[in-house]
Motif scaffolding. Structure first.
Motif, short mmCIF file in Angstrom:
data_model
loop_
_atom_site.label_atom_id
_atom_site.label_comp_id
_atom_site.label_asym_id
_atom_site.label_seq_id
_atom_site.Cartn_x
_atom_site.Cartn_y
_atom_site.Cartn_z
N LYS A 44 1.09 59.73 -70.88
CA LYS A 44 -0.34 60.03 -70.88
C LYS A 44 -1.10 58.78 -71.34
CE LYS A 44 -1.05 63.53 -73.62
NZ LYS A 44 -1.66 64.77 -74.15
N ALA A 45 -2.41 58.78 -71.12
CA ALA A 45 -3.22 57.68 -71.63
C ALA A 45 -3.02 57.61 -73.14
CB ALA A 45 -4.69 57.92 -71.30
N ALA A 46 -2.80 56.41 -73.66
CA ALA A 46 -2.61 56.23 -75.10
C ALA A 46 -3.93 56.54 -75.82
CB ALA A 46 -2.15 54.80 -75.40
N ALA A 47 -3.81 56.95 -77.09
CA ALA A 47 -4.98 57.36 -77.88
C ALA A 47 -6.05 56.27 -77.92
CB ALA A 47 -4.56 57.74 -79.30
N ASN A 48 -5.61 55.01 -78.04
CA ASN A 48 -6.56 53.91 -78.13
C ASN A 48 -7.40 53.76 -76.86
OD1 ASN A 48 -3.83 53.26 -77.35
ND2 ASN A 48 -4.57 51.18 -76.96
N ILE A 49 -6.81 54.15 -75.72
CA ILE A 49 -7.55 54.06 -74.46
C ILE A 49 -8.66 55.12 -74.44
CG2 ILE A 49 -7.37 54.31 -71.94
CD1 ILE A 49 -6.07 51.77 -73.07
N ILE A 50 -8.34 56.31 -74.91
CA ILE A 50 -9.33 57.40 -74.89
C ILE A 50 -10.33 57.28 -76.04
CG2 ILE A 50 -9.62 59.91 -74.98
CD1 ILE A 50 -6.84 60.20 -73.87
N TYR A 51 -9.82 57.01 -77.23
CA TYR A 51 -10.69 57.07 -78.42
C TYR A 51 -11.07 55.70 -78.97
CZ TYR A 51 -9.28 61.98 -78.37
OH TYR A 51 -9.05 63.28 -78.00
N GLY A 52 -10.49 54.65 -78.41
CA GLY A 52 -10.80 53.31 -78.90
C GLY A 52 -9.91 52.89 -80.05
N ASN A 53 -9.81 51.58 -80.24
CA ASN A 53 -8.96 51.05 -81.31
C ASN A 53 -9.42 51.46 -82.72
OD1 ASN A 53 -7.13 49.80 -79.63
ND2 ASN A 53 -8.10 47.79 -79.76
N PRO A 54 -10.73 51.38 -83.02
CA PRO A 54 -11.14 51.70 -84.40
C PRO A 54 -10.69 53.08 -84.84
CG PRO A 54 -12.91 50.59 -83.23
CD PRO A 54 -11.86 50.87 -82.20
N ALA A 55 -11.02 54.12 -84.06
CA ALA A 55 -10.64 55.47 -84.47
C ALA A 55 -9.12 55.61 -84.54
CB ALA A 55 -11.25 56.50 -83.51
N THR A 56 -8.42 54.95 -83.63
CA THR A 56 -6.97 55.07 -83.61
C THR A 56 -6.34 54.48 -84.87
OG1 THR A 56 -7.07 54.95 -81.20
CG2 THR A 56 -4.92 54.60 -82.21
N VAL A 57 -6.85 53.33 -85.30
CA VAL A 57 -6.35 52.74 -86.55
C VAL A 57 -6.61 53.69 -87.72
CG1 VAL A 57 -6.73 50.89 -88.25
CG2 VAL A 57 -6.58 50.33 -85.81
N LEU A 58 -7.83 54.20 -87.79
CA LEU A 58 -8.23 55.00 -88.96
C LEU A 58 -7.53 56.35 -89.00
CD1 LEU A 58 -12.03 54.12 -88.94
CD2 LEU A 58 -10.26 53.24 -90.49
N VAL A 59 -7.31 56.98 -87.86
CA VAL A 59 -6.60 58.26 -87.87
C VAL A 59 -5.13 58.02 -88.24
CG1 VAL A 59 -5.86 60.23 -86.47
CG2 VAL A 59 -8.21 59.40 -86.32
N GLY A 60 -4.59 56.87 -87.85
CA GLY A 60 -3.26 56.49 -88.33
C GLY A 60 -3.24 56.44 -89.85
N ASP A 61 -4.25 55.81 -90.42
CA ASP A 61 -4.34 55.74 -91.89
C ASP A 61 -4.44 57.13 -92.52
OD1 ASP A 61 -4.33 53.03 -91.60
OD2 ASP A 61 -6.44 52.72 -92.09
N PHE A 62 -5.21 57.98 -91.87
CA PHE A 62 -5.36 59.35 -92.38
C PHE A 62 -4.00 60.06 -92.40
CE2 PHE A 62 -5.85 63.87 -91.40
CZ PHE A 62 -6.62 64.28 -92.48
N LEU A 63 -3.27 59.97 -91.31
CA LEU A 63 -1.98 60.67 -91.24
C LEU A 63 -0.98 60.09 -92.25
CD1 LEU A 63 -1.60 61.12 -87.38
CD2 LEU A 63 -2.23 62.86 -89.07
N PHE A 64 -1.06 58.80 -92.41
CA PHE A 64 -0.21 58.14 -93.39
C PHE A 64 -0.51 58.68 -94.80
CE2 PHE A 64 1.45 54.15 -95.35
CZ PHE A 64 2.72 54.29 -94.87
N SER A 65 -1.78 58.78 -95.12
CA SER A 65 -2.17 59.32 -96.44
C SER A 65 -1.73 60.76 -96.58
CB SER A 65 -3.70 59.25 -96.59
OG SER A 65 -4.16 57.94 -96.41
N ARG A 66 -1.93 61.54 -95.52
CA ARG A 66 -1.52 62.93 -95.55
C ARG A 66 -0.02 63.07 -95.81
NH1 ARG A 66 -5.48 65.30 -96.33
NH2 ARG A 66 -6.57 66.81 -95.02
#
Lengths: 338, 338
Positions: free
Chosen positions: B110-132
């Motif tokens: 499928k289209a990668a998250a960064n393609i749909i949501y952009g690099n900024p949101a993709t980096v930050l949601v990664g950080d969120f999941l890491f914290s979680r």
């Protein structure tokens, strides 16, 4: 009885960071040693990239809060050094990721890490420092500290995503803005202060008071940061002037100027925040509108309100060197905007 | 005495993921529930972006290792559900950041998250999941698990940075390559397996054996992944064919083909890995050279070696459903490359 009023000295009104620096000088040497030790890696690019930011003249305000808080509550151990370093690593990781997210060119007056080392390495070294911070906390072994800092990290990320969602949205309210800066900035200030009470095994009341101090200080700090981006009197800062404007970030100066603006002014703001008016002359016009509506000076007043709440949160602690240093630091944090 | 040899059935040679799926089916429902619950946020973009990847048909192999390991050592509690979810969150965070780092277009077909949501949101949601993920571990409360997983996270980031450093470096050795994939991939496989022994309070020997199983499986898994990127017989995978080639990644098929190549072939590889020969016809030529030197089939043989070591690491455990499922899964992990 004399009616003479003794005016506060200018220095006392403006606050000063000096008492805080002097209070924490010895401890910060220990913290800096932990930071240097633990940013090392067998992969040379990691300390090179991390060092670029870490040695780049940051104020290390957050670990200083942990140290000052520990002094305030009379903690005499050494656990807080490692934990203060963990706090700074979380902060550094978010700065690295922010620079990628914002596409920043400058950070603290130097080329941002992403410009020198590229986005990929910058993202990954952020991840490394974030992991290291949890290693440090785990070595300390307090589940309560882990809970506070992992919770704060998740809230920071949420705040950053929320800010992204609000970007270029002219109808962002002051309440939403405050919610965002409480998450992206104040949560770590609060956690950094609070963990001092945790290592010292203080009462819940003291823990809460230190949390409140940090949280309100963090809000004040971010308000001033956001004010300075539109302040025609501000000296050159470490970041590109007008960054927030060009990125369409809805910070309080814009929110106030828009709310108080005429129909015509509001049309300008819609276009500017929408990304259609981002030239230097547009920024000049934005600054004019912001001045016309006292939006920068009122943002600074809001900051002063939160700084005062931070100071008052310390009232449960006895007067002394630490409390005075923390009070002066809070005044200073907002005075840099005057 | 009969000299008749009973041949292994094809299915047994190739392994199968079915016994593992069936062994962990009930537990994975619990894990998936934790994943869905804990990826929620008041910021709607977070579950949207995380859900794009999390519901995107991943195999969830890593949490499955935790569950299978727990079954293997006879653990009858429920702590491993939350911890397996924490493992998957770390994995998901690294995938999100990888997609930004690699500039991927596709992920799992499928289209990668960064393609749909952009690099900024993709980096930050990664950080969120890491914290979680660290919040989940903290809730569980085992400092030993926290140490294992925070350590693994730091090693993953180091491995990713190391891989970045080796990119476009034609002189990368097989040893360096193995070091990189041990860090970026095998460390989390090892940790995911190991923590099963920790929650079950097993002996050090059992803990070590599960670690070895996961670590060797992880190396085998990555070797096959890297082989498939150059395999002319491979069915369409979730990622763009030839991604590694165009990015100048020094994976084992390239390392072997370069080492075994003629002077002329080496010149081609230098240009290709250097980024000067990245057209489709260059990829075709690369695949020809790799086939000429059996570099894909030998990469698969290397994988089989590590899969066998994973299987043998389980020998200290009694035979049974769990051990057989884990053995079959290891065979399957390499058979997908045959």
């Amino acid at each position: 009885m004399s009616a003479e009023v003794i005016p506060l000295k200018r220095k006392e009104l403006e606050g000063s960071i000096e008492p805080m620096l002097s209070l924490t000088a010895h401890g910060m040497n220990q913290v800096n040693q932990v930071i240097l030790d633990r940013m090392q890696s067998e992969v040379p690019l990691i300390p090179a990239l991390a060092g670029h930011l870490i040695s780049g003249g940051g104020k290390r305000l957050r670990p200083m809060l942990t140290l000052a808080g520990a002094d305030l509550v009379g903690y005499s151990g050494t656990r807080h050094y490692k934990l203060a370093a963990a706090v700074e690593f979380i902060h550094t990781a978010t700065l690295l990721h922010d620079d990628v997210v914002d596409g920043s060119d400058l950070r603290r007056g130097k080329a941002a890490a992403n410009i020198i080392y590229g986005n990929p390495a910058t993202v990954l070294v952020g991840d490394f420092l974030f992991s290291r911070s949890f290693e440090l906390m785990t070595e300390d072994g307090s589940l309560k500290v882990l809970k506070i800092l992992s919770g704060a990290s998740a809230i920071i990320a949420e705040g950053e995503v929320d800010q992204l969602t609000a970007q270029r949205k002219i109808d962002t309210s002051e309440q939403r803005y405050l919610h965002i800066i409480r998450a992206k900035t104040a949560a770590l200030f609060a956690a950094a202060s609070r963990i001092a009470a945790v290592v010292a095994e203080c009462s819940d009341e003291q823990e809460q008071a230190l949390d409140e101090y940090g949280r309100n200080l963090g809000v004040a700090f971010q308000l001033i940061d956001d004010a300075l981006d539109y302040d025609s009197n501000a000296a050159a800062m470490g970041k590109d002037r007008g960054d927030d404007f060009r990125e369409g970030k809805m910070t309080l100066p814009v929110i106030l100027a828009y709310a108080r603006g005429t129909e015509e002014e509001r049309e300008f703001w819609k276009a500017a925040i929408g990304g259609f008016r981002t030239e230097d002359e547009d920024l000049d016009h934005a600054i004019q509108l912001i001045e016309r509506h006292q939006a920068v000076s009122d943002t600074k007043l809001r900051a002063r309100h939160f700084a005062q709440r931070a100071i008052d949160a310390l009232s449960i602690f006895p007067d002394g060197k630490a409390r005075r240093a923390m009070t002066q630091a809070a005044l200073f944090a907002v005075a840099r905007g005057y």
